[in-house]
Design an enzyme around this catalytic site. Sequence first.
Site, PDB file in Angstrom:
ATOM      1  N   LYS A  87       6.966  -5.965   0.391  1.00 45.82           N
ATOM      2  CA  LYS A  87       7.399  -5.948  -1.008  1.00 45.82           C
ATOM      3  C   LYS A  87       8.895  -6.242  -1.145  1.00 45.82           C
ATOM      4  O   LYS A  87       9.315  -6.941  -2.035  1.00 45.82           O
ATOM      5  CB  LYS A  87       7.113  -4.543  -1.542  1.00 45.82           C
ATOM      6  CG  LYS A  87       6.791  -4.454  -2.989  1.00 45.82           C
ATOM      7  CD  LYS A  87       6.585  -2.993  -3.339  1.00 45.82           C
ATOM      8  CE  LYS A  87       5.141  -2.625  -3.495  1.00 45.82           C
ATOM      9  NZ  LYS A  87       4.917  -1.262  -3.964  1.00 45.82           N
ATOM     10  N   VAL A  94       1.510  -7.491  -2.064  1.00 49.79           N
ATOM     11  CA  VAL A  94       0.114  -7.817  -1.775  1.00 49.79           C
ATOM     12  C   VAL A  94      -0.748  -7.280  -2.919  1.00 49.79           C
ATOM     13  O   VAL A  94      -0.600  -6.119  -3.317  1.00 49.79           O
ATOM     14  CB  VAL A  94      -0.344  -7.156  -0.455  1.00 49.79           C
ATOM     15  CG1 VAL A  94      -1.799  -7.486  -0.157  1.00 49.79           C
ATOM     16  CG2 VAL A  94       0.571  -7.572   0.693  1.00 49.79           C
ATOM     17  N   GLU A 135      10.456  19.899   2.683  1.00 50.69           N
ATOM     18  CA  GLU A 135      11.670  19.202   3.123  1.00 50.69           C
ATOM     19  C   GLU A 135      12.553  18.860   1.921  1.00 50.69           C
ATOM     20  O   GLU A 135      13.776  18.899   2.005  1.00 50.69           O
ATOM     21  CB  GLU A 135      11.305  17.933   3.897  1.00 50.69           C
ATOM     22  CG  GLU A 135      10.745  18.233   5.294  1.00 50.69           C
ATOM     23  CD  GLU A 135      10.898  17.083   6.263  1.00 50.69           C
ATOM     24  OE1 GLU A 135      10.615  15.938   5.876  1.00 50.69           O
ATOM     25  OE2 GLU A 135      11.299  17.331   7.420  1.00 50.69           O
TER      26      GLU A 135
HETATM   27  P1  FAD Z   1       5.248   3.159   5.342  1.00 52.60           P
HETATM   28  O1  FAD Z   1       6.151   3.492   6.469  1.00 52.60           O
HETATM   29  O2  FAD Z   1       5.267   3.970   4.148  1.00 52.60           O
HETATM   30  O3  FAD Z   1       5.340   1.613   5.074  1.00 52.60           O
HETATM   31  C1  FAD Z   1       4.572   0.918   4.110  1.00 52.60           C
HETATM   32  C2  FAD Z   1       5.282  -0.395   3.812  1.00 52.60           C
HETATM   33  O4  FAD Z   1       4.440  -1.213   3.014  1.00 52.60           O
HETATM   34  C3  FAD Z   1       6.579  -0.229   3.029  1.00 52.60           C
HETATM   35  O5  FAD Z   1       7.572  -1.081   3.557  1.00 52.60           O
HETATM   36  C4  FAD Z   1       6.201  -0.670   1.606  1.00 52.60           C
HETATM   37  O6  FAD Z   1       7.274  -1.205   0.875  1.00 52.60           O
HETATM   38  C5  FAD Z   1       5.173  -1.741   1.907  1.00 52.60           C
HETATM   39  N1  FAD Z   1       4.222  -1.957   0.811  1.00 52.60           N
HETATM   40  C6  FAD Z   1       3.495  -1.016   0.173  1.00 52.60           C
HETATM   41  N2  FAD Z   1       2.675  -1.593  -0.743  1.00 52.60           N
HETATM   42  C7  FAD Z   1       2.899  -2.924  -0.660  1.00 52.60           C
HETATM   43  C8  FAD Z   1       2.346  -4.063  -1.308  1.00 52.60           C
HETATM   44  N3  FAD Z   1       1.370  -3.936  -2.229  1.00 52.60           N
HETATM   45  N4  FAD Z   1       2.809  -5.275  -0.965  1.00 52.60           N
HETATM   46  C9  FAD Z   1       3.770  -5.426  -0.019  1.00 52.60           C
HETATM   47  N5  FAD Z   1       4.319  -4.394   0.642  1.00 52.60           N
HETATM   48  C10 FAD Z   1       3.892  -3.156   0.330  1.00 52.60           C
HETATM   49  N6  FAD Z   1       5.830  11.703   9.413  1.00 52.60           N
HETATM   50  C11 FAD Z   1       6.257  12.157  10.630  1.00 52.60           C
HETATM   51  O7  FAD Z   1       5.708  11.755  11.655  1.00 52.60           O
HETATM   52  N7  FAD Z   1       7.302  13.022  10.721  1.00 52.60           N
HETATM   53  C12 FAD Z   1       7.999  13.444   9.642  1.00 52.60           C
HETATM   54  O8  FAD Z   1       8.948  14.226   9.750  1.00 52.60           O
HETATM   55  C13 FAD Z   1       7.593  12.979   8.356  1.00 52.60           C
HETATM   56  N8  FAD Z   1       8.303  13.311   7.255  1.00 52.60           N
HETATM   57  C14 FAD Z   1       7.974  12.768   6.045  1.00 52.60           C
HETATM   58  C15 FAD Z   1       8.794  13.037   4.951  1.00 52.60           C
HETATM   59  C16 FAD Z   1       8.520  12.472   3.719  1.00 52.60           C
HETATM   60  C17 FAD Z   1       9.432  12.738   2.552  1.00 52.60           C
HETATM   61  C18 FAD Z   1       7.380  11.620   3.562  1.00 52.60           C
HETATM   62  C19 FAD Z   1       7.080  10.976   2.237  1.00 52.60           C
HETATM   63  C20 FAD Z   1       6.559  11.351   4.649  1.00 52.60           C
HETATM   64  C21 FAD Z   1       6.844  11.909   5.914  1.00 52.60           C
HETATM   65  N9  FAD Z   1       6.064  11.628   7.039  1.00 52.60           N
HETATM   66  C22 FAD Z   1       6.467  12.093   8.279  1.00 52.60           C
HETATM   67  C23 FAD Z   1       4.867  10.762   6.949  1.00 52.60           C
HETATM   68  C24 FAD Z   1       5.249   9.318   7.295  1.00 52.60           C
HETATM   69  O9  FAD Z   1       6.361   8.916   6.540  1.00 52.60           O
HETATM   70  C25 FAD Z   1       4.083   8.361   7.037  1.00 52.60           C
HETATM   71  O10 FAD Z   1       2.960   8.834   7.748  1.00 52.60           O
HETATM   72  C26 FAD Z   1       4.472   6.951   7.513  1.00 52.60           C
HETATM   73  O11 FAD Z   1       5.492   6.446   6.682  1.00 52.60           O
HETATM   74  C27 FAD Z   1       3.285   5.996   7.526  1.00 52.60           C
HETATM   75  O12 FAD Z   1       3.725   4.753   7.966  1.00 52.60           O
HETATM   76  P2  FAD Z   1       3.103   3.396   7.372  1.00 52.60           P
HETATM   77  O13 FAD Z   1       3.629   2.290   8.208  1.00 52.60           O
HETATM   78  O14 FAD Z   1       1.648   3.539   7.201  1.00 52.60           O
HETATM   79  O15 FAD Z   1       3.699   3.304   5.891  1.00 52.60           O
END
Ligand code: FAD
Length: 402
Positions: free
Chosen positions: A38, A81, A170
Site C-alpha cells: 500500500k 490490493v 502495551e
Molecule cells: P503486517 O506486519 O501488519 O504487514 C501487513 C502489510 O500489508 C503492511 O505493510 C500493510 O501496509 C500491507 N497491506 C495491508 N493491506 C493491504 C492492501 N490491501 N494492499 C496493499 N498492502 C496492504 N507480535 C510479536 O511477535 N511480538 C510483539 O511484541 C507484538 N506486539 C504487537 C504490538 C501491537 C501494537 C500490534 C498491533 C501487534 C503486535 N504483535 C506482536 C503482532 C504482530 O504485529 C503481527 O502478528 C504481525 O505484524 C503480522 O505480520 P504480517 O506480515 O502478517 O502483517
Amino acid sequence: MSKPKIVVLGAGYAGLMTTKKLAKQLAPEEAELVLVNKHNYHYETTWLHEVAAGTINHNQARFMISDVVNPNRVRLIYDSVVKVNKEENKVVLENSELTYDYLVIALGFVTNTFGIKGMEENAFFIQDIDGCQLIRDHIEYKFAQYKNSEEKNDDDLTILVGGGGFTGIELVGELVEKVPQLCKKYDIDRRKARIINVEAAPSILPVFEKDLVAYAKESLERRGVEFMIGTKITECTEEGFVVGDDSELVKAGTIVWTGGVTGSPVLSESGFELNRGKVTVNGDLRAPGEDNIFILGDCAWVMNEAEGRPFPPTAQAAMQHATTCAHNIAALLHNEPLQNFIFDDKGTVASLGITDGVGTVFGGTKLTGKPAATMKKVVDNRSIFLFGGVNLLLKKGKVRPF
Ligand code: FAD
C-alpha cells in the site's frame, strides 16, 4: 520460455522477509519477483502503540522499502490490493492488474469490532501508521483544548482503551509515560487525566501466566491506570463506552479500541474459505486446494498439530513463515520436496512503558521490570537488523535510555 513470476502481497514482517529471502535464494534468471504494498514504506506493526501514544516519532517506526530491497531485482509496486482472482492467476489492484505464477498473500490484519454498536464510527484503531498518528494528535488536541477552554470538561482528559490484550496493555503502558508529559506541557493537574482500560474477560494479557499478569496490572495501577476487568462493552458512543449490565456510560475525550483483529478483507473478497477471518493453511503454508498460493502472517492460521490449535499470530511467527515460504517456492521451482512449517518459539515480551515489562523467554524464563524492558528492545532491534543490517539499526534502532 518466460521466467516464473512470483508476486508477494504486503511488505510487513511476513511479506518483506519472504521477498528478501527469495531475492537471495533465486538467481534473477530463475524468477521474476514483484512486491506489492500500500505504501512505499514498511512499518514495524509491533511499535504502533508507541506511535499512537506519541512516545516515539512515527518516522522511527517506518523505513523505505527500497532501502532494504534492491529495486533492480524486485519490481516494487505501491498500490492497494483489492482482490485475487485465483481462476485467472490475477491480482486486482486499485490502479492496475497483475498476473502471477506463484502468489504470497501477507496483507496482515484489520481491526475487528465484533459488531459492537458504534465502535467503527467512534473509536480509533491501532492499525497502521496514519491511524496511530491521528490518535497521538487527537490526545494532544484534547489536552490543548482543555487548557484553552473557559468551561473545562475533565472528561476531555480521559483516555479510554478497550481491550486488555497485548496491544491494549502495551498502549496503556506508553500512555502512562506520555500523559505526565502532556500535563506538564499544558499545565494541567496530573490527577485530572485518567487512563482507563476496559476488558470483558476475567483477566488481562491472556498470553501470560498469572504471576506475570498480576505484576503487569499492579505496575500499571501504581502509575495511574484504572482497570475495568470482566466488564463488557455493549456500545461505543461519541462520549465513551457503554459498559456492564446497568449500561453505565464511561466518558472520555479519546476512545481507542484494541479488542480484536482479523485477517485482511482481501481474503474474503477473493473467495478463500475463512475461519474467524483467516485461512487455515496447510503445513507447507499453501492455501488448501491451491498449488501456487501461500498465505502467511496474520492472514493465516497455522496449526500447532501437537496442541490441536493454531499458533498465536505474532511478528515472530510471521517472520518464520517467510523462511518456510521462500524455501518452498524455491523447492517448487527446483522440483524438490516442500517443508512443513515448524515454529521456533523464542518467547514473548510485553512492554509496560519505557522501563518496565513482562515476558517469558528461552523456553520458560520469566522476566519482569527492566530486564523485560531491555529484552523487548533487543527483540525490536533484532527485527530492524534482520531487515536492513547495521545501517538501518543505527538509523531506526531503539536506544532510549532508562
Ligand atoms: P503486517 O506486519 O501488519 O504487514 C501487513 C502489510 O500489508 C503492511 O505493510 C500493510 O501496509 C500491507 N497491506 C495491508 N493491506 C493491504 C492492501 N490491501 N494492499 C496493499 N498492502 C496492504 N507480535 C510479536 O511477535 N511480538 C510483539 O511484541 C507484538 N506486539 C504487537 C504490538 C501491537 C501494537 C500490534 C498491533 C501487534 C503486535 N504483535 C506482536 C503482532 C504482530 O504485529 C503481527 O502478528 C504481525 O505484524 C503480522 O505480520 P504480517 O506480515 O502478517 O502483517
